[in-house]
Design a protein around this motif. Structure first.
Motif, short mmCIF file in Angstrom:
data_model
loop_
_atom_site.label_atom_id
_atom_site.label_comp_id
_atom_site.label_asym_id
_atom_site.label_seq_id
_atom_site.Cartn_x
_atom_site.Cartn_y
_atom_site.Cartn_z
N PHE A 196 -19.31 -15.23 5.27
CA PHE A 196 -19.74 -14.90 3.91
C PHE A 196 -21.25 -14.93 3.83
O PHE A 196 -21.90 -15.83 4.36
N TYR B 225 -24.48 -14.96 1.04
CA TYR B 225 -24.85 -15.23 -0.33
C TYR B 225 -26.36 -15.06 -0.48
O TYR B 225 -27.12 -15.25 0.47
N GLN C 288 -29.47 -16.68 -2.88
CA GLN C 288 -29.75 -17.77 -3.81
C GLN C 288 -31.20 -17.70 -4.28
O GLN C 288 -32.13 -17.73 -3.46
N GLY D 88 -33.51 -22.62 -7.87
CA GLY D 88 -32.96 -23.33 -9.01
C GLY D 88 -31.66 -22.76 -9.54
O GLY D 88 -31.20 -23.17 -10.62
N LYS D 89 -31.05 -21.82 -8.81
CA LYS D 89 -29.81 -21.20 -9.26
C LYS D 89 -28.70 -21.35 -8.23
O LYS D 89 -28.94 -21.70 -7.08
N GLY D 90 -27.48 -21.07 -8.65
CA GLY D 90 -26.37 -21.10 -7.72
C GLY D 90 -26.34 -19.87 -6.84
O GLY D 90 -26.85 -18.82 -7.21
N PRO D 91 -25.75 -19.98 -5.65
CA PRO D 91 -25.63 -18.82 -4.76
C PRO D 91 -24.82 -17.70 -5.40
O PRO D 91 -23.82 -17.95 -6.07
N PHE E 52 -22.60 -14.36 -4.55
CA PHE E 52 -21.83 -13.76 -3.46
C PHE E 52 -22.30 -12.33 -3.17
O PHE E 52 -22.50 -11.53 -4.10
N THR F 177 -18.20 -10.38 2.35
CA THR F 177 -17.27 -11.07 3.22
C THR F 177 -16.97 -10.17 4.41
O THR F 177 -16.70 -8.97 4.24
N LEU G 93 -28.06 -17.07 2.36
CA LEU G 93 -27.21 -18.07 3.00
C LEU G 93 -26.03 -17.40 3.70
O LEU G 93 -25.45 -16.45 3.18
N GLU H 165 -15.86 -19.66 7.56
CA GLU H 165 -14.64 -20.45 7.42
C GLU H 165 -13.99 -20.52 8.78
O GLU H 165 -13.61 -19.51 9.37
N LEU I 87 -15.89 -24.04 3.86
CA LEU I 87 -16.98 -23.22 4.37
C LEU I 87 -18.04 -24.09 5.01
O LEU I 87 -18.39 -25.16 4.50
N PHE J 63 -21.89 -23.97 5.91
CA PHE J 63 -23.07 -23.21 5.53
C PHE J 63 -24.22 -23.41 6.52
O PHE J 63 -24.43 -24.51 7.03
N GLY J 64 -24.97 -22.34 6.75
CA GLY J 64 -26.25 -22.45 7.43
C GLY J 64 -27.31 -22.91 6.45
O GLY J 64 -27.06 -23.04 5.25
N LYS J 65 -28.51 -23.17 6.98
CA LYS J 65 -29.58 -23.68 6.13
C LYS J 65 -30.32 -22.58 5.38
O LYS J 65 -31.13 -22.86 4.51
N GLN K 226 -31.43 -28.50 3.95
CA GLN K 226 -30.07 -28.67 4.48
C GLN K 226 -29.15 -27.61 3.92
O GLN K 226 -29.37 -27.08 2.82
N GLY K 227 -28.10 -27.33 4.65
CA GLY K 227 -27.08 -26.42 4.13
C GLY K 227 -26.26 -27.11 3.07
O GLY K 227 -26.30 -28.33 2.92
N PHE L 3 -29.14 -31.39 -6.01
CA PHE L 3 -28.69 -30.25 -6.78
C PHE L 3 -27.19 -30.09 -6.50
O PHE L 3 -26.79 -29.94 -5.35
N LEU M 67 -23.55 -28.19 -6.98
CA LEU M 67 -23.00 -26.87 -7.22
C LEU M 67 -21.48 -26.92 -7.22
O LEU M 67 -20.85 -27.48 -6.34
N GLY N 36 -21.25 -21.72 -9.64
CA GLY N 36 -21.86 -21.91 -10.94
C GLY N 36 -23.37 -22.01 -10.80
O GLY N 36 -23.91 -21.95 -9.69
N PRO N 37 -24.07 -22.21 -11.93
CA PRO N 37 -25.53 -22.25 -11.91
C PRO N 37 -26.12 -23.55 -11.39
O PRO N 37 -27.31 -23.62 -11.10
#
Lengths: 111, 113
Positions: A34, A36, A38, A41-44, A46, A49, A87, A91, A99, A101-103, B41-42, B88, B90, B105-106
């Motif tokens: 996957f 993403y 980002q 200050g916000k969520g990733p 999408f 896939t 990002l 899986e 999941l 995640f990479g950095k 970090q991831g 943070f 999420l 989400g945000p």
């Protein structure tokens, strides 16, 4: 040992200068990869896939590809609004649903 | 509009206090997740829930607790036992547990002093 490694950590491009971000992974059985985006200050958010080697997905200036060991996110003629951290997550078949995640790669596109 | 909401956006607490972070989704997704993100970090998985009234520990569950009493809600409590709670946080959801993309989400930025 990192299972998902993204490179480079940071990338600075001029507007219109195409490039690629790399995501290499070592998992026992890939159930999905996957991508993403980002913003600070916000969520990733999408993007794509990918499930099997050879698969490709496109969205505007972005194209994601997948091999058995890595994925590339190609950015064609980027614009300043493409600046963000990208990002990659995988899986693993051995830990279904979780999941890894990479950095991330922080992309800056200058006008 | 369907999506995931987290509240509040910023949260400040004194050391030794428990604090609960809210996560609500109206996507009709079965699976929900909590991650923590620290600089450099991831994302790291704290807890996940495949279905209502069921949840499992992730990689870094110590000092956290969750509940899943309703399909749309998955609150996270950061307890005083969490040694380094400033981060943070999420929340995410997916239509099913395996093989599907997760939507985020945000986020809530928690600062504990």
């Amino acid at each position: 040992e990192d299972q998902v490694t993204q490179s480079p950590e940071a990338l600075r491009l001029q507007e219109g200068e195409s490039s690629s971000l790399n995501c290499s992974y070592t998992v026992s059985g890939l159930r999905g990869l996957f991508w993403y985006r980002q913003d600070p200050g916000k969520g990733p958010e999408f993007l794509f896939t990918l499930y099997s080697a050879g698969e490709e997905k496109e969205k505007e200036r972005l194209k994601a590809t997948l091999t058995k060991k890595e994925s590339f996110l190609h950015i064609t003629a980027p614009k300043p609004e493409d600046s963000a951290t990208y990002l990659c997550a995988v899986e693993d078949g051995g830990s279904q649903g979780n999941l890894i995640f990479g950095k991330g790669t922080k992309l800056s596109v200058k006008p | 509009d369907g999506g995931i909401t987290q509240s509040p956006k910023y949260l400040f607490r004194k050391e030794g206090q428990n604090v609960t972070l809210s996560c609500e989704q109206n996507l009709n997704h079965d699976a929900m997740y909590w991650y923590r993100q620290d600089p450099g970090q991831g994302l790291r998985l704290i807890y996940y829930s495949q279905i209502v009234n069921d949840f499992q520990k992730g990689d870094i569950a110590e000092g956290y607790s969750v509940s899943r009493e309703k399909k749309e809600s998955f609150p996270l409590t950061v307890t005083s036992a969490q040694k380094n709670p400033t981060a943070f946080y999420l929340c995410a959801s997916s239509i099913d547990f395996s093989g599907y993309e997760q939507y985020f989400g945000p986020g809530t930025r928690l600062t504990v002093t």
